[in-house]
Design an enzyme around this catalytic site. Structure first.
Site, mmCIF file in Angstrom:
data_model
loop_
_atom_site.group_PDB
_atom_site.id
_atom_site.type_symbol
_atom_site.label_atom_id
_atom_site.label_comp_id
_atom_site.label_asym_id
_atom_site.label_seq_id
_atom_site.Cartn_x
_atom_site.Cartn_y
_atom_site.Cartn_z
ATOM 1 N N LYS A 167 0.832 -1.181 -0.049
ATOM 2 C CA LYS A 167 -0.087 -0.077 -0.002
ATOM 3 C C LYS A 167 0.915 1.255 0.223
ATOM 4 O O LYS A 167 1.843 1.163 0.871
ATOM 5 C CB LYS A 167 -0.866 -0.020 1.260
ATOM 6 C CG LYS A 167 -2.028 0.446 1.101
ATOM 7 C CD LYS A 167 -3.085 0.402 2.396
ATOM 8 C CE LYS A 167 -4.197 1.010 2.519
ATOM 9 N NZ LYS A 167 -4.923 0.796 3.885
HETATM 10 O O1 G3P Z 1 -7.728 1.891 5.560
HETATM 11 C C1 G3P Z 1 -8.068 3.016 5.131
HETATM 12 C C2 G3P Z 1 -9.502 3.629 5.496
HETATM 13 O O2 G3P Z 1 -10.434 2.480 5.649
HETATM 14 C C3 G3P Z 1 -9.413 4.272 6.811
HETATM 15 O O3 G3P Z 1 -10.802 4.502 7.494
HETATM 16 O O4 G3P Z 1 -12.409 5.326 9.050
HETATM 17 O O5 G3P Z 1 -9.924 6.080 9.401
HETATM 18 O O6 G3P Z 1 -11.480 6.905 7.704
HETATM 19 P P1 G3P Z 1 -11.224 5.641 8.284
#
Ligand code: G3P
Length: 214
Positions: free
Chosen positions: A83
């Site tokens: 990633k």
């Molecule tokens: O892995 C990246 C993403 O899914 C993060 O989510 O909830 O931290 O915005 P969030």
């Protein structure tokens, strides 16, 4: 649509994987920081629990650093997907890693122009962050729709991985928009099963089954 779990918690991954419905896992440095085990240890174990893409994020921000970090990560298992962030160096690393035959997930995507560049760099997955756009009063799902449309126009192979999913309707809307993957917290995955009429109907069937003649 594939369902990925967005967590580095092994217990959650074990429980979700037992359903047979999990196609992959995404992790990020913030998720890994919540766990007590090392990043590499976690990744090794995740690869034994889920037979599918497992995203492992680099923390270097320069091209050389990302390439250096990617090698030992990719060596952990064939399912490791590197990633990288959506920056000029990240996309340069994406192109180089893709050329080496490695799978790459380009993360922190917030615009269709960024997604177009990631596809041109040969990304396996593009990760638009739906919830974080909603958080700032933009429409995260419109971005998913736009990217799916653009990729279809040109036959890009890059898969749209809806990330930053916060609730079941995000999953449904991503599926309606044609996203290839949704990655979600375990809590959201559990919510996908739920409907009060299922619970009520089952309760009634079980009560009636007790009354039925054997
Ligand atoms: O892995 C990246 C993403 O899914 C993060 O989510 O909830 O931290 O915005 P969030």
């Amino acid at each position: 649509m594939k369902i990925f779990l967005d967590t580095a918690n092994l217990q959650e991954i074990k429980e979700a994987a037992a359903t047979g419905l999990i196609d992959g896992v995404t992790t990020n440095p913030s998720l890994v920081a919540k766990e007590s085990r090392s990043f590499h240890e976690i990744l090794k174990e995740v690869c034994t629990l889920v037979d599918g893409s497992v995203s492992a994020e680099v923390i270097a921000t320069d091209f050389e650093g990302m390439m250096k970090e990617a090698q030992p990560l990719a060596a952990i298992h064939k399912n490791i997907t590197i990633k990288v962030p959506l920056t000029p160096d990240g996309l340069r690393a994406c192109k180089a890693l893709a050329k080496e035959g490695k799978k790459v997930n380009v993360t922190l995507c917030f615009s269709a122009s960024q997604a177009l560049l990631a596809a041109k760099a040969g990304a396996t997955f593009i990760s638009p962050f739906v919830g974080r756009l909603d958080d700032i009063s933009e429409n995260g799902m419109n971005l998913i729709k736009d990217i799916v449309h653009i990729y279809k126009n040109y036959g890009f192979k890059t898969e749209v991985l809806a990330a930053s999913i916060r609730h079941p309707m995000h999953v449904v809307e991503a599926a309606l928009a044609g996203a290839h993957v949704s990655t979600m917290p375990y809590k959201v995955f559990q919510m996908l099963f739920k409907h009060p009429l299922t619970d009520k109907g089952l309760e009634q069937f079980l009560a009636d089954a007790k009354k039925a003649k054997n």
